[in-house]
Design a protein around this motif. Structure first.
Motif, PDB file in Angstrom:
ATOM      1  N   HIS A   9     -21.379  23.655   0.012  1.00 46.12           N
ATOM      2  CA  HIS A   9     -22.648  22.959  -0.187  1.00 46.12           C
ATOM      3  C   HIS A   9     -23.378  22.904   1.146  1.00 46.12           C
ATOM      4  CE1 HIS A   9     -21.824  21.756  -4.332  1.00 46.12           C
ATOM      5  NE2 HIS A   9     -20.576  21.727  -3.922  1.00 46.12           N
ATOM      6  N   ARG A  49     -25.806  24.866  -3.554  1.00 43.63           N
ATOM      7  CA  ARG A  49     -24.434  25.338  -3.792  1.00 43.63           C
ATOM      8  C   ARG A  49     -24.320  26.852  -3.604  1.00 43.63           C
ATOM      9  NH1 ARG A  49     -20.938  24.505  -9.359  1.00 43.63           N
ATOM     10  NH2 ARG A  49     -18.950  25.108  -8.450  1.00 43.63           N
ATOM     11  N   ASP A  80     -20.342  20.314   2.716  1.00 41.74           N
ATOM     12  CA  ASP A  80     -19.130  20.009   1.956  1.00 41.74           C
ATOM     13  C   ASP A  80     -18.564  21.327   1.448  1.00 41.74           C
ATOM     14  OD1 ASP A  80     -17.160  18.430   0.756  1.00 41.74           O
ATOM     15  OD2 ASP A  80     -18.309  18.193  -1.101  1.00 41.74           O
ATOM     16  N   ASP A  82     -15.452  22.915  -1.345  1.00 41.65           N
ATOM     17  CA  ASP A  82     -14.401  22.747  -2.347  1.00 41.65           C
ATOM     18  C   ASP A  82     -13.871  24.147  -2.650  1.00 41.65           C
ATOM     19  OD1 ASP A  82     -12.702  21.708  -4.272  1.00 41.65           O
ATOM     20  OD2 ASP A  82     -14.240  21.727  -5.840  1.00 41.65           O
TER      21      ASP A  82
END
Length: 94
Positions: A9, A49, A80, A82
């Motif tokens: 992100h 994203r 961020d 993931d």
């Protein structure tokens, strides 16, 4: 074989610039021994994203590439992450 998959992100206003700056990294990864696939791509619905998809023959080959990974500017732009590593024991035709 292993797969690295997930998402990063970044600031939506800077996502296109971030991805433009990744061309060299993508080309470098794809030219690295053991890289079967490498992609960073914009999400069509979330403007901040970025999808991550990598496929490598071995953890050792991935580690060799990671030692020459993203620039400091790219790392700082990530708000961020993931992203996970998946060890694949077999591959079957669909």
């Amino acid at each position: 074989m292993l797969i690295i998959a997930g998402s990063l992100h970044v600031d939506p206003a800077g996502r296109d610039d971030y991805l433009s700056g990744c061309g060299d990294v993508i080309a470098q990864a794809r030219a690295t021994a053991g890289c079967l696939d490498f992609l960073l791509a914009a999400d069509p619905l979330d403007p901040g994203r970025i999808h991550v998809y990598e496929r490598w023959e071995s953890p050792e080959q991935l580690a060799a590439f990671r030692d020459s990974g993203p620039s400091d500017a790219q790392t700082v732009a990530i708000l961020d992450a993931d992203v996970h590593r998946y060890l694949i024991s077999s591959v079957e035709a669909p």
